[in-house]
Design an enzyme around this catalytic site. Structure first.
Site, mmCIF file in Angstrom:
data_model
loop_
_atom_site.group_PDB
_atom_site.id
_atom_site.type_symbol
_atom_site.label_atom_id
_atom_site.label_comp_id
_atom_site.label_asym_id
_atom_site.label_seq_id
_atom_site.Cartn_x
_atom_site.Cartn_y
_atom_site.Cartn_z
ATOM 1 N N SER A 1 -6.947 29.008 -3.058
ATOM 2 C CA SER A 1 -7.176 27.795 -3.839
ATOM 3 C C SER A 1 -6.663 26.553 -3.119
ATOM 4 O O SER A 1 -7.117 26.277 -2.014
ATOM 5 C CB SER A 1 -6.530 27.975 -5.210
ATOM 6 O OG SER A 1 -7.159 27.142 -6.123
ATOM 7 N N HIS B 1 -10.702 33.345 -10.909
ATOM 8 C CA HIS B 1 -9.900 32.660 -9.901
ATOM 9 C C HIS B 1 -8.543 33.354 -9.761
ATOM 10 O O HIS B 1 -7.674 33.199 -10.626
ATOM 11 C CB HIS B 1 -9.724 31.218 -10.379
ATOM 12 C CG HIS B 1 -9.119 30.304 -9.365
ATOM 13 N ND1 HIS B 1 -9.795 29.887 -8.251
ATOM 14 C CD2 HIS B 1 -7.888 29.730 -9.302
ATOM 15 C CE1 HIS B 1 -9.027 29.068 -7.548
ATOM 16 N NE2 HIS B 1 -7.854 28.964 -8.165
HETATM 17 C C1 GTR Z 1 -7.181 23.490 -9.687
HETATM 18 C C2 GTR Z 1 -7.827 22.534 -8.733
HETATM 19 C C3 GTR Z 1 -8.523 23.301 -7.666
HETATM 20 C C4 GTR Z 1 -7.697 24.442 -7.114
HETATM 21 C C5 GTR Z 1 -6.784 25.079 -8.118
HETATM 22 C C6 GTR Z 1 -5.624 25.898 -7.549
HETATM 23 O O1 GTR Z 1 -6.621 22.884 -10.776
HETATM 24 O O2 GTR Z 1 -8.722 21.748 -9.443
HETATM 25 O O3 GTR Z 1 -8.943 22.420 -6.639
HETATM 26 O O4 GTR Z 1 -6.983 24.037 -6.020
HETATM 27 O O5 GTR Z 1 -6.205 24.167 -8.960
HETATM 28 O O6 GTR Z 1 -5.033 25.557 -6.537
HETATM 29 O O7 GTR Z 1 -5.296 26.891 -8.193
#
Ligand code: GTR
Length: 463
Positions: free
Chosen positions: A301, A444
């Site tokens: 991420s 995610h």
């Molecule tokens: C989210 C962000 C993403 C991603 C994520 C993370 O809130 O919008 O770009 O980086 O966090 O790092 O888990």
């Protein structure tokens, strides 16, 4: 021509003279460190000093226009066309002309200046357990210091299979501290600010505690990685720069405080985290257990964005694995996916990740003089694997495949005629080309199954 003195000489900063420490002559505009193998005289003894050569001086960056004065480009720009319209037709011109231009553009308009390498790095082995992982591996933690006392220390946790042959190694930052990845009681607990909500973080103080030990072991499954024949090295990203805006701490505290407006291309947090990866690499290339030529950078991420940037700016890294990195990583800024995170949103919610210039593109991404395929292309010919999940549209899985496809012409200059899959791979099928791609079901997260994919890819490209 010699370059001008570093921007912040004269300030109480990392590159300024400080209480008896040598001022570095390296230049924040310099290209990444040349490939090198430092000899580490005596690992295991208390403190080892690694003398790092200063970075190679380069010409000062050209004066670039203000963001709103840039021409509008609707689609992903051609990576092989220079700003002045020159067409790049071979590897040499790519390396000598276009790649340096792109590196300058990414620094100026997106991630901020690439910080110099410290002149002196000291490594201290904090502990070593040669009977870890049911006796199959060794777990060590190394504290890296870079010179001036105000510089934060980086704690590098290294797990490696037992045996005499140097092995390939995954390296990258983690989100909440090394101690979350193993219950081993000797592992350092961060003293820096940690995000609330992570296991064991004290309410209201953002302090990590021993309660968190081993509670996120699935994100970097050390034993599984060691059992598949690889070493793995990781550090808490907040050791370098805690993940919060408007607070000058970590490495940012070592920069001069800007009076009035924020400098438009001051080194931003993702660039500092990438810098941390490079400092981890400085140590790993000296480690006799690790094969310096077989390093893969990994991050998830926001740390996947970091992994891609770290790979692009340091060619000691042989394989680059941005996992679910999305916008600001392997996801295009000129996104066609309505469910994906837009530049406007990311620069508003996480202004510290990028330099001030990047926020200017929130309302019009067509003005960005590059897109993320150019960052991937800077890695050429080294393999880059973009990994994704179906439920994680925010990270723009299909856009990431478009980015790989758009980087392919640069890989072709290196003689790879088929660097990327012809169409978006099926869910669960690893496309293990040099520009590799994988999408799984689910959400995610970074899981032991994702690590199996990273290992399969490394088996192809690091063996
Ligand atoms: C989210 C962000 C993403 C991603 C994520 C993370 O809130 O919008 O770009 O980086 O966090 O790092 O888990």
């Amino acid at each position: 021509m010699r370059h001008p003195p570093p921007l912040w000489v004269g300030f109480a900063g990392p590159f300024a003279p400080h209480g008896g420490y040598t001022i570095t002559t390296s230049d924040p505009f310099a290209s990444p460190e040349p490939t090198m193998r430092l000899s580490l005289a005596a690992i295991g003894v208390l403190a080892v000093t690694v003398a790092a050569p200063s970075a190679v001086p380069v010409e000062p960056p050209p004066a670039f226009p203000l963001p709103d004065k840039l021409p509008s480009i609707k689609e992903l720009p051609d990576p092989l066309v220079m700003r002045d319209g020159t067409q790049i037709a071979n590897k040499k011109d790519w390396e000598v002309k276009r790649r340096p231009e792109l590196k300058e553009l990414f620094q100026h308009y997106m991630y901020g200046r690439f910080p110099a390498k410290p002149q002196k790095i000291t490594a201290k082995v904090l502990f070593e357990d040669a009977k870890a992982f049911d006796g199959k591996g060794t777990l060590r933690e190394v504290e890296l210091t870079f010179g001036p006392p105000e510089w934060p220390k980086l704690h590098l946790l290294i797990a490696a299979p037992n045996g005499s042959t140097p092995v390939a190694c995954f390296v990258g930052p983690n989100f909440g501290g090394n101690h979350l990845l193993t219950a081993h009681e000797k592992v350092h607990i961060p003293t820096a600010w940690v995000p609330a909500g992570y296991p064991g973080v004290e309410k209201g103080t953002n302090r990590a505690t021993a309660e968190g030990r081993g509670k996120q072991a699935d994100t970097w499954p050390l034993q599984q990685i060691v059992e598949s024949g690889y070493a793995v090295a990781t550090f808490y990203c907040g050791d370098v720069q805690p993940d919060r805006p408007d607070v000058r701490e970590g490495m940012r505290a070592t920069l001069p405080v800007a009076k009035g407006a924020t400098p438009a291309d001051e080194t931003a947090t993702i660039m500092w985290w990438a810098w941390g990866c490079h400092r981890a690499v400085d140590f790993l290339v000296t480690d006799p257990h690790i094969d310096a030529k077989r390093l893969a950078v990994v991050g998830h991420s926001r740390l996947g964005k970091t992994a891609l940037l770290a790979g692009a700016f340091d060619d000691r890294i042989a394989v680059v694995i941005p996992h679910q990195s999305g916008c600001g990583g392997a996801g295009p800024s000129r996104s066609k996916n309505p469910k994906a995170e837009p530049v406007k949103r990311i620069t508003t919610v996480f202004p510290h990740w990028f330099c001030a210039n990047f926020s200017a593109f929130g309302d019009d991404t067509t003005k960005i003089p590059f897109d993320q395929h150019d960052l991937v292309a800077i890695c050429a010919p080294r393999p880059v694997l973009a990994t994704n999940a179906e439920d994680d549209q925010w990270a723009n899985p299909s856009g990431q495949f478009d980015v790989l496809t758009a980087a392919a012409p640069v890989y072709r200059l290196y003689g790879d005629d088929r660097p990327v899959a012809v169409k978006l791979p099926e869910t669960g099928t690893l496309a293990d080309e040099r520009l590799g791609y994988f999408i799984r079901t689910g959400k995610h997260s970074m899981t032991p199954d994702d690590w199996k994919v990273f290992v399969r890819y490394a088996d192809k490209w690091l063996k």
